[in-house]
Write an enzyme that holds these catalytic residues in place. Structure first.
Site, PDB file in Angstrom:
ATOM      1  N   GLU A  82       7.075 -11.149  -0.891  1.00  0.00           N
ATOM      2  CA  GLU A  82       6.825 -11.415  -2.308  1.00  0.00           C
ATOM      3  C   GLU A  82       8.098 -11.306  -3.137  1.00  0.00           C
ATOM      4  O   GLU A  82       8.111 -10.711  -4.211  1.00  0.00           O
ATOM      5  CB  GLU A  82       5.747 -10.463  -2.843  1.00  0.00           C
ATOM      6  N   ASP A  97      -5.025  -8.659   2.208  1.00  0.00           N
ATOM      7  CA  ASP A  97      -4.533  -7.863   1.083  1.00  0.00           C
ATOM      8  C   ASP A  97      -5.654  -7.105   0.387  1.00  0.00           C
ATOM      9  O   ASP A  97      -6.042  -7.473  -0.720  1.00  0.00           O
ATOM     10  CB  ASP A  97      -3.815  -8.789   0.084  1.00  0.00           C
ATOM     11  N   GLU A 104      -7.860  -2.688  -6.844  1.00  0.00           N
ATOM     12  CA  GLU A 104      -7.299  -3.952  -7.337  1.00  0.00           C
ATOM     13  C   GLU A 104      -8.280  -5.117  -7.215  1.00  0.00           C
ATOM     14  O   GLU A 104      -8.462  -5.871  -8.159  1.00  0.00           O
ATOM     15  CB  GLU A 104      -6.019  -4.249  -6.556  1.00  0.00           C
TER      16      GLU A 104
HETATM   17  C1  BDP Z   1      -0.748  -6.889  -3.679  1.00  0.00           C
HETATM   18  C2  BDP Z   1      -0.564  -6.630  -5.129  1.00  0.00           C
HETATM   19  C3  BDP Z   1       0.867  -6.576  -5.535  1.00  0.00           C
HETATM   20  C4  BDP Z   1       1.624  -5.636  -4.618  1.00  0.00           C
HETATM   21  C5  BDP Z   1       1.444  -6.080  -3.190  1.00  0.00           C
HETATM   22  C6  BDP Z   1       2.038  -5.125  -2.190  1.00  0.00           C
HETATM   23  O1  BDP Z   1      -1.226  -7.633  -5.849  1.00  0.00           O
HETATM   24  O2  BDP Z   1       0.922  -6.141  -6.863  1.00  0.00           O
HETATM   25  O3  BDP Z   1       2.970  -5.599  -4.941  1.00  0.00           O
HETATM   26  O4  BDP Z   1       0.086  -6.130  -2.879  1.00  0.00           O
HETATM   27  O5  BDP Z   1       1.265  -4.414  -1.564  1.00  0.00           O
HETATM   28  O6  BDP Z   1      -2.044  -6.479  -3.369  1.00  0.00           O
HETATM   29  O7  BDP Z   1       3.235  -5.081  -2.008  1.00  0.00           O
END
Ligand code: BDP
Length: 699
Positions: free
Chosen positions: A316, A390, A418
């Protein structure tokens, strides 16, 4: 006539107001701040008197710093529970001493329990009766300071939940060595995916001022046996590694230390170039390696028991070793070498997906990490989310578990909800986590549950770890939703021992948090235990996933994210006129083959795939027959309908408890359950309308 009626009703209102003011127990202000450490007076007089006789005085023999915490907690807990102050003694002065001590203390060392204590280790403990100098005593003993602290909290939990202590013989120890909360807190006080206010670390006031609340945070964690916290977001700001922030982290570490909590930091992989002035952050570059060594030395000078680094790399948009054509192992090992001399660890996250969109994103972590098994240093832990996507409401377990036998694998669970209604929906997560822990990976034949992989039973490693993404914040009740605290609680207790049951944990949390009245405890337990499946039903039943958009809260099955297809809902559900679901069989993405047999074979075939995961693994026609005899479409309609009905029932069930719990917390939960019922109906309506556009069938 109307005037008389009015006068009469004013009198009744006044009578009610006066009556309320006269009820002492109900008048106790309850804002949730005390969490499960309320120590409400024990109502059952016989039980209370028994406890009073068993505990007439307290003797604490351990290190001064932790011993003071133990003594304070006992004073607070026993006064609250027993309704009387229990004196502190310097020695066993009479019958009924409660002794808390470490193995080398004068009282415990004389008991001859050394071998057992050694076996249970510095965090384990024994609680049992003993005769000391001919006097009756109850002893909480441990090899170490932390174990004595955990044992004390365990005893208080037993008293709070009304367990008889007459024949106690408790021997306990944690199943994972590192039991951590991961805080996704930013340096500006905001929290990524935080739904309970601002960060608890008031960076701007540190290190000069320590918020007294940090003590209560550490206490709450210690009461569950959690022993560490990563302070900052995995999307890490390199500034957290500068001298100023190290001093702030050191002040937090000093506060947490006597509670047995270590601090850790998320490290930004590009720090050597972004704050270090180097031209590169290449992990094989000698200057970069030297920079991290010096940084580790600087941190350990300020925080001698610093836990180590957590790293999100090449995921990411975060920097990482792949930016320099190096592997995750190259990156992790460099950091591991830097902290090794001080006993630190590196938790390297397996939550990665490719910069160029994968045909099936969930396969990425396995592809990148499994080939590296055996190449990591022994103080590297690969930290892996429970599922391969996720933190969805339901996912199969992550196939990396069991597939890297030479590498310690830490479980990462998400406590902050989340994708599970955030701090608005009541969703008790223990059943979800238990489902994960109990899944058989078959990595070493039948019985190779995820729990046994994670706690090192099947694949022994130097270190075992588990992490939960925290749901705490500056809200007065810590977690926004009063019931979200149950998830913090359950995470901590499961990190200690994943074989505890969801039901037992709900029961003990409720007794400590709300009430001990059996029928109310049962009603709340039922509400909690059904909540996760209700959420799955009204949001993403039958293995559907990611039907959300930007804020990860609202229903958005139509979502097509222009930035990346794999941030879209349509990438995952693949609905069309002919069917729905992601084909991950051998004819599709082949993700099933990342699992051991027989899971791989079972999940390759829709008839042997659990229906809870059906559309995770299969793309199926709308008229596919479910076990119930319903078509897939009818099944979807039924699940959505059932979920919305369950949410409505939760609201009704809670309303019926209005007089059974305190008013302030009842009202706050009731308001949220109202919203949850509205949202659940909206999920049902929107998803069914949307999918009906493909299935062309009625609902
Ligand atoms: C996702 C989230 C994000 C996190 C990412 C992570 O949306 O904000 O940075 O995981 O775990 O679930 O790195």
């Amino acid at each position: 006539m109307p005037a008389t009626v009015r006068a009469h009703s004013w009198r009744s209102i006044l009578a009610v107001v006066l009556a309320l003011a006269a009820v002492p127990a109900a008048a106790r202000a309850e804002d949730g701040y005390d969490l499960w450490l309320r120590y409400a007076p024990i109502e059952n007089a016989a039980l209370r008197d028994g406890y009073r006789r068993a505990i007439a005085g307290v003797v604490v023999q351990q290190s001064p710093a932790t011993g003071a915490i133990v003594a304070r907690e006992l004073a607070r807990g026993l006064t609250g529970l027993l309704g009387t102050e229990v004196p502190s003694w310097t020695t066993v002065a009479g019958d009924g001493a409660l002794v808390v001590g470490t193995a080398t203390s004068s009282i415990v060392s004389a008991l001859g329990w050394g071998a057992v204590l050694k076996q249970l280790g510095p965090e384990g403990f024994v609680i049992r009766s003993a005769r000391i100098g001919g006097r009756r005593a109850l002893v909480v003993a441990s090899e170490g300071d932390r174990g004595a602290l955990y044992g004390t909290f365990h005893l208080l939990r037993l008293l709070s939940t009304g367990v008889s202590i007459a024949q106690l013989d408790v021997r306990d120890r944690p199943r994972h060595q590192l039991r951590l909360l991961n805080h996704w807190d930013n340096l500006n006080g905001s929290i990524e995916r935080g739904y309970a206010g601002r960060s608890l670390w008031k960076w701007e006031e540190l290190p000069a001022a320590i918020d007294p609340r940090l003590h209560d945070y550490a206490r709450a964690n210690a009461s569950l046996g959690l022993n560490g916290a990563v302070l900052n977001n995995v999307n890490a700001n390199a500034q957290s590694l500068t001298a100023g922030y190290i001093a702030k982290a050191a002040a937090i570490a000093d506060t947490f230390r006597p509670y047995g909590m270590k601090v850790y930091l998320s490290a930004n992989f590009a720090a050597p170039s972004s704050i270090g002035g180097l031209k590169t952050a290449d992990p094989l570059d000698p200057a970069v390696r030297q920079w991290w060594k010096a940084k580790a030395a600087e941190i350990y000078k300020a925080i001698p028991d610093f836990g180590g680094f957590l790293v999100k790399a090449n995921s990411e948009g975060q920097p990482g070793p792949q930016d320099y054509q190096r592997t995750h192992a190259d990156g992790a090992n460099m950091l591991a070498d830097a902290v090794k001399p001080y006993g630190g660890v590196v938790m390297w996250r397996a939550f990665v997906y490719d910069a160029s969109v994968d045909p099936d994103r969930i396969k990425r972590a396995y592809l990148e990490f499994v080939p590296l098994d055996g190449t990591f240093r022994d103080n590297v832990i690969v930290q892996t989310k429970n599922g391969p996507l996720d933190f969805m409401p339901r996912e199969p377990y992550h196939p990396v578990f069991g597939a890297m036998p030479k590498t310690p694998n830490a479980v990462e669970l998400q406590i902050t909800q989340e994708y599970l209604g955030q701090s608005t929906h009541l969703v008790y997560l223990a059943p979800m986590w238990k489902e994960f822990f109990e899944t058989d990976t078959f990595a070493r034949g039948p019985g190779s549950t995820v729990a046994k992989i994670a706690d090192g039973t099947l694949q022994r490693h130097g270190v075992t770890a588990i992490a939960g993404v925290a749901n705490t914040g500056s809200d007065r009740n810590w977690t926004g939703h009063a019931f979200a605290a149950a998830n913090w609680y359950a995470f901590g207790r499961l990190a200690w021992n994943p074989s505890l049951t969801s039901e037992a944990l709900a029961d003990e949390w409720i007794r400590q948090t709300w009430t001990r009245r059996p029928e109310t405890v049962q009603a709340i337990t039922r509400l909690m235990l059904g909540s996760r499946e209700a959420f799955v039903n009204y949001t993403m039943p039958l293995g559907l996933h990611h039907l959300i958009g930007g804020d990860h809260y609202a229903v958005m099955p139509e979502n097509e994210d222009k930035r990346r297809p794999d941030w879209s809902a349509v990438y995952y559900h693949r609905a069309s006129a002919t069917g729905v679901g992601f084909d991950r069989t051998r004819r599709g993405s082949g993700a099933v083959d990342q699992y051991f047999k027989p899971n791989a074979d079972r999940w390759n075939d829709p008839t042997t795939t659990p229906e809870t995961l059906l559309l995770w693994f299969h793309h199926l026609p709308w008229d596919y027959r479910l076990a119930s005899g319903q078509t897939l479409w009818q099944g979807l309609v039924a699940h959505y309908g059932q979920g919305a009905a369950q949410a409505a029932q939760m609201e009704t069930a809670w309303a019926a408890l209005k007089d059974a719990v305190d008013g302030e917390r009842h009202a706050a939960v009731a308001a949220r359950l109202r919203q949850q019922a509205i949202d659940a109906a909206a999920w049902r309506d929107k998803c069914l309308a949307y999918f009906a556009g493909f299935s062309q069938q009625p609902y």
